[in-house]
Design a protein around this motif. Structure first.
Motif, mmCIF file in Angstrom:
data_model
loop_
_atom_site.group_PDB
_atom_site.id
_atom_site.type_symbol
_atom_site.label_atom_id
_atom_site.label_comp_id
_atom_site.label_asym_id
_atom_site.label_seq_id
_atom_site.Cartn_x
_atom_site.Cartn_y
_atom_site.Cartn_z
ATOM 1 N N GLY A 19 -4.645 8.658 45.547
ATOM 2 C CA GLY A 19 -4.716 8.082 46.883
ATOM 3 C C GLY A 19 -3.524 8.431 47.749
ATOM 4 O O GLY A 19 -3.672 8.712 48.942
ATOM 5 N N TYR A 20 -2.330 8.428 47.167
ATOM 6 C CA TYR A 20 -1.123 8.769 47.935
ATOM 7 C C TYR A 20 -1.201 10.197 48.445
ATOM 8 O O TYR A 20 -0.935 10.484 49.619
ATOM 9 N N ILE A 21 -1.593 11.122 47.561
ATOM 10 C CA ILE A 21 -1.686 12.537 47.942
ATOM 11 C C ILE A 21 -2.763 12.723 49.001
ATOM 12 O O ILE A 21 -2.580 13.451 49.980
ATOM 13 N N LEU A 31 -5.469 17.220 42.139
ATOM 14 C CA LEU A 31 -4.189 16.513 42.118
ATOM 15 C C LEU A 31 -4.443 15.042 41.790
ATOM 16 O O LEU A 31 -4.866 14.259 42.631
ATOM 17 N N ASN A 32 -4.204 14.679 40.526
ATOM 18 C CA ASN A 32 -4.659 13.401 39.988
ATOM 19 C C ASN A 32 -3.660 12.257 40.117
ATOM 20 O O ASN A 32 -4.057 11.090 40.184
ATOM 21 N N TYR A 33 -2.365 12.592 40.156
ATOM 22 C CA TYR A 33 -1.371 11.509 40.038
ATOM 23 C C TYR A 33 -0.050 11.970 40.635
ATOM 24 O O TYR A 33 0.331 13.139 40.508
ATOM 25 N N SER A 34 0.645 11.062 41.291
ATOM 26 C CA SER A 34 1.996 11.349 41.789
ATOM 27 C C SER A 34 2.897 10.178 41.436
ATOM 28 O O SER A 34 2.453 9.025 41.369
ATOM 29 N N GLU A 35 4.156 10.494 41.207
ATOM 30 C CA GLU A 35 5.083 9.436 40.804
ATOM 31 C C GLU A 35 6.481 9.733 41.316
ATOM 32 O O GLU A 35 6.986 10.858 41.194
ATOM 33 N N VAL A 36 7.108 8.719 41.894
ATOM 34 C CA VAL A 36 8.522 8.741 42.260
ATOM 35 C C VAL A 36 9.168 7.574 41.530
ATOM 36 O O VAL A 36 8.594 6.474 41.491
#
Length: 275
Positions: A257-259, A219-224
């Motif tokens: 980092g968020y995940i 899981l490389n990236y998350s975005e809101v």
């Protein structure tokens, strides 16, 4: 004035917990070194007035505000420990852990370690939460922890800090109510682009991207969307996506980092992390 080191989750969260307590005079965040360990680990150094708050209460609060029974994949970075400054304090801390084990169903993994050295983080991020509690990380991660602190240890929270926490809890609750009562957000798993997309409104999405290796999703990236941050959408996204991943039978490695922080702080998802 007595001092003790505490570690178990990110130092921003741990700092905020102990900055909120009556009788705590100073909290410094950074990296703690212990005798017999080569690498430092994130944590805080707490100086306190033992006429107001004692070591047993500090350790009790510490155990209840981080995953003290979980030996998860990030434990090297977030060593679950009480760092003691002398033999007498060490004996007292060991006795506290033995007594407090009765408050947990699983074995507490927190260790008593001899303090060796401390390196503070940079001045700009000291007092991270109370310098600006509206920051997205504070709202998404730290305020929920402080809300739990209020619920379980209300009589130990400093009155001035209580006002800040309650104001932030109110703002988050209002924002989440507006978002979560609107509708259930549909989730699409795009196996071509390697992303999970949660539709918030027409042409508006929150997403998580990944790379695939065997049966493991990195899981490389998350975005809101920036206009919706600080309203709990990140947590809704994480819960929705991780539930889908579990249903699909994958394991995960949290690179973002968020995940990583989200999974670390929520025991119910630890079983998804690949060995």
């Amino acid at each position: 004035m007595p001092t003790v080191g505490l570690g178990g989750s990110c130092y921003w969260c741990t700092e905020a917990i102990f900055r909120s307590l009556a009788g705590v005079e100073q909290v410094r965040q950074g990296w703690l070194c212990a005798c017999g360990y080569d690498e430092p680990s994130e944590g805080v150094v707490v100086s306190y007035d033992e006429q107001i708050i004692d070591l047993h209460t500090l350790i009790q609060i510490h155990l209840h505000t981080h995953s003290c029974t979980s030996n998860h994949v990030l434990r090297d970075r977030y060593r679950s420990a009480v760092y003691v400054y002398n033999a007498e304090q060490g004996i007292e801390a060991e006795a506290c852990l033995m007594l407090l084990q009765a408050e947990f169903d699983q074995p507490v993994i927190t260790r008593v370690l001899d303090f060796e050295a401390f390196k503070p983080s940079c001045e700009q991020i000291q007092d991270y939460y109370y310098s600006n509690p509206d920051k997205p990380f504070c709202r998404n991660f730290i305020t929920p922890k402080l809300q739990g602190l209020l619920e379980k240890f209300s009589d130990k929270v400093d009155q001035s800090q209580r006002a800040v926490i309650e104001a932030e809890v109110g703002q988050i609750s209002k924002g989440r109510a507006e978002m979560t009562t609107k509708k259930d957000y549909p989730l699409e798993h795009d196996t071509v682009k390697h992303e999970y997309r949660m539709e918030l409104d027409k042409d508006t999405y929150a997403l998580i991207t990944y790379s695939l290796e065997g049966n493991v999703l990195h899981l490389n990236y998350s975005e809101v969307p920036s206009s919706l941050r600080g309203q709990g959408i990140g947590e809704i996204l994480m819960e929705t996506v991780l539930t889908r991943i579990r249903d699909e039978g994958y394991k995960v490695l949290p690179v973002c980092g968020y995940i990583s922080n989200y999974i670390t702080k929520h025991d119910e998802w630890h079983d998804l992390v690949a060995d």
